[in-house]
Design an enzyme around this catalytic site. Structure first.
Site, short mmCIF file in Angstrom:
data_model
loop_
_atom_site.label_atom_id
_atom_site.label_comp_id
_atom_site.label_asym_id
_atom_site.label_seq_id
_atom_site.Cartn_x
_atom_site.Cartn_y
_atom_site.Cartn_z
CG HIS A 1 -0.45 0.78 2.56
ND1 HIS A 1 -0.40 1.64 3.07
CD2 HIS A 1 0.23 -0.20 3.08
CE1 HIS A 1 0.56 1.67 4.28
NE2 HIS A 1 0.57 0.32 4.56
CB CYS A 2 1.13 3.91 -1.91
SG CYS A 2 0.24 3.71 -3.34
CB VAL A 3 -1.23 7.85 0.20
CG1 VAL A 3 -2.52 8.64 1.70
CG2 VAL A 3 -0.22 8.00 1.18
#
EC number: 3.1.3.48
Length: 176
Positions: A108-110
């Site tokens: 995941h990223c933001v």
């Protein structure tokens, strides 16, 4: 309806990407408030490792208590990963899939639209997909994923046989 509920409803659903026996779950970033729901989603998808490619913003203790390893490979938003992150990403995949070939790796990223999909695309390319097919597979499940700069990086990326099946077992992989 509360603001929190409306924000949650706008979040894209986690995207499960499966190819040649490898499984990736692309998600947006959880928070300390949503971590229990996030853990349920991870467990549902047999995730044993979370790769966090954005800056830390939540406590990982509960994930680790549940037997889920968190690996930080942060790099700048809107860009492609530096070589060190690419190398570490493939080391994570090697370690996790050798330990548990049936497991899924979450990344995941933001928002789950840029950095995380790029790492998954790199793995798909190493597994034999052309970059266009890798991006299409991800965008089919994660609309809006991968910006122009990241797309250009993927187009130029040359696979190095980092992920290769061994012994004909479809779920085993090795990093070369």
């Amino acid at each position: 309806m509360s603001i929190t509920m409306r924000q949650k409803d706008l979040r894209p659903a986690p995207a499960l990407i499966e190819y040649k026996g490898m499984k990736f779950l692309i998600t947006d970033r959880p928070s300390d408030i949503t971590i229990n729901h996030y853990i349920m989603e991870l467990k549902k998808n047999n995730v044993n490792t979370v790769v966090r490619v954005c800056e830390p913003s939540y406590n990982t203790d509960e994930l680790e208590t549940q037997g889920i390893t968190v690996k930080d490979l942060a790099f700048e938003d809107g860009t492609f990963p530096p070589q060190q992150v690419v190398d570490e990403w493939f080391e994570v995949l090697k370690d996790k899939y050798q330990q548990n070939p049936e497991a899924c790796v979450a990344v995941h990223c933001v928002a789950g639209l840029g950095r995380a999909p790029v790492l998954v695309a790199l793995a798909l390319i190493e597994l034999g997909l052309k970059y266009e097919a890798a991006v299409e597979m991800i965008r089919d499940k994660r609309r809006g994923a991968i910006n122009a700069k990241q797309l250009s990086f993927l187009e130029k990326y040359k696979p190095k046989a980092r992920l290769k099946h061994k012994n004909g077992h479809k779920n085993s992989c090795s990093v070369q």
